[in-house]
Design a protein around this motif. Structure first.
Motif, PDB file in Angstrom:
ATOM      1  N   UNK A  93     -18.761 -25.040  -0.384  1.00 52.18           N
ATOM      2  CA  UNK A  93     -19.335 -24.171  -1.403  1.00 52.18           C
ATOM      3  C   UNK A  93     -18.781 -22.774  -1.156  1.00 52.18           C
ATOM      4  N   UNK A  94     -17.802 -22.366  -1.959  1.00 48.02           N
ATOM      5  CA  UNK A  94     -17.153 -21.070  -1.679  1.00 48.02           C
ATOM      6  C   UNK A  94     -18.081 -19.888  -1.905  1.00 48.02           C
ATOM      7  N   UNK A  95     -19.251 -20.130  -2.463  1.00 48.98           N
ATOM      8  CA  UNK A  95     -20.156 -19.007  -2.701  1.00 48.98           C
ATOM      9  C   UNK A  95     -21.056 -18.743  -1.493  1.00 48.98           C
ATOM     10  N   UNK A  96     -21.018 -19.660  -0.507  1.00 42.61           N
ATOM     11  CA  UNK A  96     -21.863 -19.428   0.673  1.00 42.61           C
ATOM     12  C   UNK A  96     -21.234 -18.365   1.571  1.00 42.61           C
ATOM     13  N   UNK A  97     -22.043 -17.568   2.275  1.00 45.46           N
ATOM     14  CA  UNK A  97     -21.459 -16.607   3.216  1.00 45.46           C
ATOM     15  C   UNK A  97     -20.738 -17.359   4.336  1.00 45.46           C
ATOM     16  N   UNK A  98     -19.596 -16.817   4.749  1.00 45.53           N
ATOM     17  CA  UNK A  98     -18.828 -17.474   5.792  1.00 45.53           C
ATOM     18  C   UNK A  98     -19.599 -17.434   7.106  1.00 45.53           C
ATOM     19  N   UNK A  99     -19.647 -18.570   7.822  1.00 45.69           N
ATOM     20  CA  UNK A  99     -20.451 -18.592   9.051  1.00 45.69           C
ATOM     21  C   UNK A  99     -19.794 -17.830  10.204  1.00 45.69           C
ATOM     22  N   UNK A 100     -18.454 -17.609  10.137  1.00 44.86           N
ATOM     23  CA  UNK A 100     -17.816 -17.052  11.326  1.00 44.86           C
ATOM     24  C   UNK A 100     -17.275 -15.634  11.110  1.00 44.86           C
ATOM     25  N   UNK A 101     -17.658 -14.974  10.042  1.00 49.08           N
ATOM     26  CA  UNK A 101     -17.202 -13.600   9.824  1.00 49.08           C
ATOM     27  C   UNK A 101     -18.398 -12.713   9.554  1.00 49.08           C
ATOM     28  N   UNK A 102     -18.441 -11.570  10.239  1.00 50.39           N
ATOM     29  CA  UNK A 102     -19.494 -10.616   9.923  1.00 50.39           C
ATOM     30  C   UNK A 102     -19.046  -9.834   8.694  1.00 50.39           C
ATOM     31  N   UNK A 103     -19.965  -9.339   7.912  1.00 53.58           N
ATOM     32  CA  UNK A 103     -19.550  -8.518   6.773  1.00 53.58           C
ATOM     33  C   UNK A 103     -18.812  -7.267   7.268  1.00 53.58           C
ATOM     34  N   UNK A 104     -17.906  -6.731   6.460  1.00 59.96           N
ATOM     35  CA  UNK A 104     -17.145  -5.551   6.863  1.00 59.96           C
ATOM     36  C   UNK A 104     -18.032  -4.317   6.926  1.00 59.96           C
ATOM     37  N   UNK A 105     -17.503  -3.280   7.573  1.00 56.64           N
ATOM     38  CA  UNK A 105     -18.242  -2.010   7.632  1.00 56.64           C
ATOM     39  C   UNK A 105     -17.321  -0.924   7.107  1.00 56.64           C
ATOM     40  N   UNK A 106     -17.883   0.198   6.735  1.00 60.71           N
ATOM     41  CA  UNK A 106     -17.050   1.315   6.300  1.00 60.71           C
ATOM     42  C   UNK A 106     -16.492   2.042   7.519  1.00 60.71           C
TER      43      UNK A 106
END
Ligand code: DAH
Length: 347
Positions: A93-106
């Motif tokens: 399901x490509x809409x699920x958040x990836x389990x192995x990547x944290x969201x990016x930061x500024x």
């Protein structure tokens, strides 16, 4: 005949639904509708059906044929879908958040730039940008910085080879060199040449200097430039704006002070110091943060503004220096190393 047809359809139903591959399908199809197929054989018997029964039997055969075709189509559809699924691999399901990547930061420099422009927009400044590859005119000449000024020395400024001028040669001055801008003050000139006062702009951007990299120097870094041109602008307005900006960014305990200085494009000129002892890792009383002053009449004349009518202030400061103060960063090199352990500390 009817019994034979029903038996055939029933057999085909079980057989076709068990097929898994295309070759299996092709073989099964041949067994029913090929030249020697079971249905073909039954259809051939039509010839020996008595004439008066022909319409009834013919109808039965046709119905059986349609049904068998539907069974074949269904089997093929199933096999094709299975083939496609095998090519696509396991279901995701490509809409699920990836389990192995944290969201990016500024990046901290982005955060400081955005915050500074937000603070300045609140009091009427508009964000403008200018090119990083500049001519000597915008970076120096129009800013009243004479040809023999040390800032223009090849030791301090990155000049582009003459070949970079091809197609961009200035008619007035064909020998004019291109360079990587050493400060964002060039945007002041571009803005004034483009329009009429009143002007109130903020221009953040990247600048370049031939500096040897160490904890406080980098050959490229970022500045934030402001220019305000209007009637009756005074040093008090300049000081008030700087007090407002730094109190907004660093907290209301922040103080600023001016020290007399020299810049070719402002008169009088000052260096701006900050006192922000409440900030992390700040142990000095005063820290230099940028330069400022009242726009020199010579600069106004050069861009076609009447210095008897217009007055203005300008200032420029380093964004890295501000981010270092704000976040307690003690080495400028951290900004450019893209070390995820550093970057993740900023929201
Ligand atoms: N351009 C100066 C520098 O890079 C900073 C500066 C000084 C900007 C005075 C200004 C100014 O606008 O008025 O160090």
């Amino acid at each position: 005949m009817q019994d034979q047809l029903s038996a055939l359809l029933a057999k085909a139903g079980t057989e076709l639904s068990a097929l898994a591959t295309r070759p299996e399908f092709e073989a099964a199809k041949a067994r029913y509708v090929g030249p020697n197929g079971a249905l073909t054989a039954l259809m051939k018997q039509m010839g020996s059906v008595p004439k008066e029964q022909k319409p009834v039997v013919g109808k039965l055969v046709n119905e059986a044929k349609t049904q068998l075709q539907a069974q074949l189509d269904a089997a093929l559809g199933r096999i094709e879908a299975a083939e496609l699924a095998a090519q696509l691999g396991p279901a995701v399901d490509p809409t699920l958040p990836s389990p192995d990547r944290l969201p990016g930061t500024h990046h901290p420099l982005t955060l400081v730039r955005e915050e500074m422009t937000r603070i300045l927009r609140k009091v009427g400044f508009t964000v403008v940008e200018g090119p990083e590859v500049e001519t000597e005119y915008y970076c120096f000449d129009a800013l009243n910085t004479p040809a023999d000024h040390p800032a223009r020395d090849a030791q301090d400024t990155f000049y582009l080879p003459a070949a970079a001028r091809v197609g961009n040669v200035s008619k007035k001055n064909p020998d004019e060199k291109y360079l990587l801008r050493t400060h964002t003050s060039s945007v002041q000139i571009r803005t004034m040449l483009k329009g009429e006062p009143p002007i109130r702009i903020v221009s953040p951007g990247r600048v370049y200097r031939r500096d040897t990299t160490d904890a406080t120097h980098s050959a490229n870094f970022h500045q934030l430039e402001c220019l305000y041109v209007d009637k009756n602008v005074t040093v008090r307005d300049l000081k008030a704006l700087l007090d407002y900006i730094f109190a907004s960014l660093l907290g209301k305990d922040t103080k600023t002070r001016f020290r007399p200085h020299y810049f070719g494009y402002t008169e009088p000129s000052f260096e701006v110091d900050l006192s922000a002892r409440h900030l992390p890792k700040v142990n000095k009383e005063w820290i230099e943060i940028g330069g400022c002053g009242m726009v020199d009449p010579v600069v106004f004349k050069d861009v076609g503004y009447d210095p008897e009518v217009w007055s203005g202030y300008a200032f420029g400061m380093g964004l890295e220096r501000l981010a270092m103060l704000l976040y307690g960063i003690d080495d400028i090199r951290y900004f450019y190393q893209n070390d995820i352990r550093f970057l993740r500390q900023f929201a």
